[in-house]
Design a protein around this motif. Structure first.
Motif, mmCIF file in Angstrom:
data_model
loop_
_atom_site.group_PDB
_atom_site.id
_atom_site.type_symbol
_atom_site.label_atom_id
_atom_site.label_comp_id
_atom_site.label_asym_id
_atom_site.label_seq_id
_atom_site.Cartn_x
_atom_site.Cartn_y
_atom_site.Cartn_z
ATOM 1 N N THR A 191 -7.946 -14.686 -2.618
ATOM 2 C CA THR A 191 -8.145 -15.211 -1.268
ATOM 3 C C THR A 191 -6.867 -15.208 -0.445
ATOM 4 O OG1 THR A 191 -7.802 -17.440 -2.170
ATOM 5 C CG2 THR A 191 -10.071 -16.655 -1.994
ATOM 6 N N SER A 192 -5.715 -15.312 -1.095
ATOM 7 C CA SER A 192 -4.447 -15.276 -0.363
ATOM 8 C C SER A 192 -3.965 -13.835 -0.245
ATOM 9 C CB SER A 192 -3.398 -16.126 -1.077
ATOM 10 O OG SER A 192 -3.166 -15.637 -2.383
ATOM 11 N N VAL A 193 -3.462 -13.483 0.930
ATOM 12 C CA VAL A 193 -3.032 -12.105 1.192
ATOM 13 C C VAL A 193 -1.666 -11.865 0.561
ATOM 14 C CG1 VAL A 193 -2.516 -10.419 2.976
ATOM 15 C CG2 VAL A 193 -4.331 -12.097 3.330
ATOM 16 N N PRO A 194 -1.515 -10.868 -0.317
ATOM 17 C CA PRO A 194 -0.211 -10.590 -0.935
ATOM 18 C C PRO A 194 0.804 -10.082 0.087
ATOM 19 C CG PRO A 194 -2.016 -9.575 -2.173
ATOM 20 C CD PRO A 194 -2.577 -10.020 -0.865
ATOM 21 N N LYS A 195 2.065 -10.326 -0.211
ATOM 22 C CA LYS A 195 3.145 -9.889 0.665
ATOM 23 C C LYS A 195 3.199 -8.363 0.754
ATOM 24 C CE LYS A 195 8.119 -10.454 1.399
ATOM 25 N NZ LYS A 195 9.378 -11.030 0.844
ATOM 26 N N THR A 196 2.820 -7.688 -0.325
ATOM 27 C CA THR A 196 2.834 -6.221 -0.332
ATOM 28 C C THR A 196 1.918 -5.656 0.754
ATOM 29 O OG1 THR A 196 3.269 -6.207 -2.715
ATOM 30 C CG2 THR A 196 2.383 -4.188 -1.743
ATOM 31 N N ILE A 197 0.734 -6.219 0.897
ATOM 32 C CA ILE A 197 -0.207 -5.729 1.911
ATOM 33 C C ILE A 197 0.285 -6.067 3.309
ATOM 34 C CG2 ILE A 197 -2.562 -6.029 2.802
ATOM 35 C CD1 ILE A 197 -3.559 -6.217 0.007
ATOM 36 N N VAL A 198 0.915 -7.231 3.477
ATOM 37 C CA VAL A 198 1.472 -7.587 4.789
ATOM 38 C C VAL A 198 2.522 -6.570 5.217
ATOM 39 C CG1 VAL A 198 2.736 -9.349 6.070
ATOM 40 C CG2 VAL A 198 0.984 -10.036 4.425
ATOM 41 N N GLU A 199 3.392 -6.168 4.280
ATOM 42 C CA GLU A 199 4.430 -5.184 4.602
ATOM 43 C C GLU A 199 3.826 -3.805 4.854
ATOM 44 O OE1 GLU A 199 7.532 -5.905 5.154
ATOM 45 O OE2 GLU A 199 7.179 -8.026 4.698
ATOM 46 N N LEU A 200 2.826 -3.419 4.043
ATOM 47 C CA LEU A 200 2.203 -2.110 4.248
ATOM 48 C C LEU A 200 1.513 -2.019 5.600
ATOM 49 C CD1 LEU A 200 0.585 -1.187 0.806
ATOM 50 C CD2 LEU A 200 2.358 0.065 2.013
ATOM 51 N N SER A 201 0.880 -3.124 6.040
ATOM 52 C CA SER A 201 0.161 -3.096 7.318
ATOM 53 C C SER A 201 1.086 -2.887 8.501
ATOM 54 C CB SER A 201 -0.629 -4.401 7.484
ATOM 55 O OG SER A 201 0.248 -5.504 7.620
ATOM 56 N N LYS A 202 2.358 -3.267 8.348
ATOM 57 C CA LYS A 202 3.317 -3.059 9.432
ATOM 58 C C LYS A 202 3.774 -1.600 9.534
ATOM 59 C CE LYS A 202 5.113 -7.773 8.983
ATOM 60 N NZ LYS A 202 6.306 -8.611 8.652
ATOM 61 N N LYS A 203 3.659 -0.868 8.421
ATOM 62 C CA LYS A 203 4.159 0.512 8.401
ATOM 63 C C LYS A 203 3.047 1.547 8.586
ATOM 64 C CE LYS A 203 7.605 -0.907 4.953
ATOM 65 N NZ LYS A 203 8.086 -0.683 3.570
ATOM 66 N N GLY B 162 3.035 -2.411 -6.172
ATOM 67 C CA GLY B 162 3.800 -3.557 -5.695
ATOM 68 C C GLY B 162 4.138 -4.554 -6.780
ATOM 69 N N ASP B 163 4.844 -5.613 -6.352
ATOM 70 C CA ASP B 163 5.239 -6.665 -7.291
ATOM 71 C C ASP B 163 4.037 -7.426 -7.827
ATOM 72 O OD1 ASP B 163 7.867 -5.952 -6.811
ATOM 73 O OD2 ASP B 163 8.137 -7.437 -5.211
ATOM 74 N N GLU B 164 2.983 -7.501 -7.021
ATOM 75 C CA GLU B 164 1.783 -8.223 -7.458
ATOM 76 C C GLU B 164 0.888 -7.366 -8.347
ATOM 77 O OE1 GLU B 164 2.615 -7.731 -4.363
ATOM 78 O OE2 GLU B 164 3.008 -9.658 -3.364
ATOM 79 N N LYS B 165 1.239 -6.068 -8.552
ATOM 80 C CA LYS B 165 0.460 -5.129 -9.360
ATOM 81 C C LYS B 165 -0.989 -5.058 -8.876
ATOM 82 C CE LYS B 165 3.307 -5.557 -13.521
ATOM 83 N NZ LYS B 165 3.326 -5.835 -14.965
ATOM 84 N N LEU B 166 -1.135 -4.748 -7.589
ATOM 85 C CA LEU B 166 -2.451 -4.682 -6.974
ATOM 86 C C LEU B 166 -3.138 -3.368 -7.324
ATOM 87 C CD1 LEU B 166 -1.458 -5.973 -3.426
ATOM 88 C CD2 LEU B 166 -2.411 -7.305 -5.309
ATOM 89 N N PRO B 167 -4.454 -3.372 -7.593
ATOM 90 C CA PRO B 167 -5.173 -2.108 -7.829
ATOM 91 C C PRO B 167 -5.161 -1.251 -6.564
ATOM 92 C CG PRO B 167 -6.473 -4.020 -8.497
ATOM 93 C CD PRO B 167 -5.318 -4.541 -7.721
#
Length: 446
Positions: A183-195, A141-146
């Motif tokens: 502590t703040s939830v990245p937008k990438t995870i919010v979008e992934l959780s919907k799919k 993702g854009d946040e470069k999450l592990p």
């Protein structure tokens, strides 16, 4: 030990001269030295205050008996040079025993280091697999999450807290994992959780609980798993991780209708502190208690069901009372308990119904006025919202608050702990406290 001043050659001369002819030719020092059975005689001489002290070392390759005879012969020396002297054997040492002990100790150390550095086939295989799994971690993702390499290809994902948690799950062969990293939830995870089917796997401490509650408010979570109390995901073994994931709880068991988090289920996953439990208990006075002891928010759809229950229990109450008066059936303590419990519950439901009617009336009263209606200890007041917020420190507790305007995050933060229920024209809140209920005008008037 000599009584006068002597030198090294005097000591060596005395050894050879005074022992000559004492023993047989087989133990003559000169012949033994020529044949190599006696080594070079070493003398360490020291002269102190007119006296001489010498330490004599004589290496021998003779057997124990012959060496002992030779040592006793040296003690017969009574003169060194012109001085009287005394010779005393201090010790006879078998250097082969010392060498054997050294060999034993050194061989033990060499073997231990050799065994420590050696690896069997299983360890080599596991090390290679672990290195491969660790190298498979990617930035997503854009946040470069592990994340694991299968995050895009799997229908389900596991959301953890940090990079170390991702690495630990990769070591266990779980590759559809991604970290929040903060502590703040990245937008990438919010979008992934919907799919995708989303499972949240957090630590068993206070920080893990806070991240879990934030994920529940911002993401479309399907299941919840927690590490054992006081443990972190990154330190769990493979068996413990598999056990925690198998024990995950569907999110339907954590949420009530009305989006109020079910704290008793969260407590069963990871125990909360006594202070939090006390706070949640004190803030639950504005909620309806169901038959299972679960806390629910007051919604318009529940009013009709409440009325049906009131009528049903009233019918039971009247029937039991009539039977007791006519003497048809004697009332027992068990019957009293069976009737009193639903009656107490219905009384609570009546109180909640009256409270809902008051909220509904307050909404109609302030609608279109841009004002605020608040009930403090039974006293109704209609004020401007700024006056309420400016004097919030002087207000201990409010029954509820109705605002003819949008409910923002700032209003929720200022009123947190002051009231259990806020009603507004619309809700614009990103982080809602667990024990606070928010309703819009449309929900109340529906």
């Amino acid at each position: 030990m000599a009584d006068g001043y002597v030198e090294k050659h005097d000591v060596i001369g005395a050894i050879f001269g005074q022992t000559e002819g004492l023993l047989s030719s087989e133990l003559d020092l000169r012949d033994l030295q020529k044949s190599g059975r006696i080594g070079r005689i070493d003398v360490e001489l020291e002269n102190v205050n007119g006296k001489s002290f010498a330490k004599i070392t004589l290496p021998s390759s003779l057997d124990k008996v012959e060496t002992s005879i030779l040592a006793a012969t040296l003690e017969t020396i009574d003169r060194v040079g012109p001085c009287l002297a005394t010779v005393k054997v201090t010790y006879v040492e078998d250097i082969r025993v010392t060498k054997r002990q050294y060999i034993t100790n050194r061989a033990r150390d060499i073997l231990r280091s050799l065994m420590d550095n050696m690896m069997d086939t299983y360890e080599i295989t596991e090390e290679i697999k672990e290195q491969i799994r660790t190298e498979e971690i990617i930035e997503y993702g854009d946040e470069k999450l592990p994340a694991g390499p299968n995050i895009d290809y799997s229908d389900a994902i596991i959301v953890v807290e940090g990079r170390a948690d991702v690495l630990n799950l990769l070591r266990c062969g779980i590759k559809n994992v991604i970290a929040v990293e903060g502590t703040s939830v990245p937008k990438t995870i919010v979008e992934l959780s919907k799919k995708k089917t989303t499972t949240v796997f957090t630590d068993g401490d206070r920080g893990g609980e806070l991240i879990l509650k934030e994920l529940l408010q911002t993401c479309d979570v399907d299941c919840i798993a927690r590490a054992p109390h006081g443990r972190e995901v990154e330190e769990l073994s493979k068996k413990e991780i598999v056990k925690c994931l198998r024990s995950k709880i569907p999110v339907e068991q954590v949420f009530h209708p009305g989006s109020v988090i079910k704290d008793d289920i969260l407590g069963s996953i990871a125990e909360e502190s006594p202070a939090e439990q006390k706070h949640e208990k004190s803030s639950s006075h504005g909620c309806v208690q169901t038959e299972h002891g679960e806390s629910q928010g007051v919604s318009p759809n529940s009013v009709a069901d409440t009325q049906d229950n009131i009528n049903h229990i009233s019918h039971i109450e009247n029937s039991v009372e009539t039977s007791c008066q006519t003497g048809e059936k004697k009332c027992t303590p068990a019957q009293d308990i069976a009737v009193s419990e639903p009656v107490d519950r219905i009384k609570t439901e009546k109180t909640e119904k009256n409270k809902f009617d008051n909220i509904k009336s307050a909404v109609r009263e302030v609608m279109g006025t841009s004002m605020v209606k608040v009930i403090i200890n039974g006293d109704e007041e209609i004020k401007d919202l700024k006056d309420i917020l400016n004097n919030i420190k002087n207000i201990d507790n409010m029954d509820f608050l109705v605002v003819d305007g949008p409910i923002t995050q700032r209003i929720v933060d200022l009123l947190y702990g002051k009231t259990p229920l806020i009603v507004g024209r619309e809700i614009k809140v990103t982080k809602k406290p667990v024990d606070l209920r928010l309703f819009s005008f449309d929900e109340i008037l529906a």
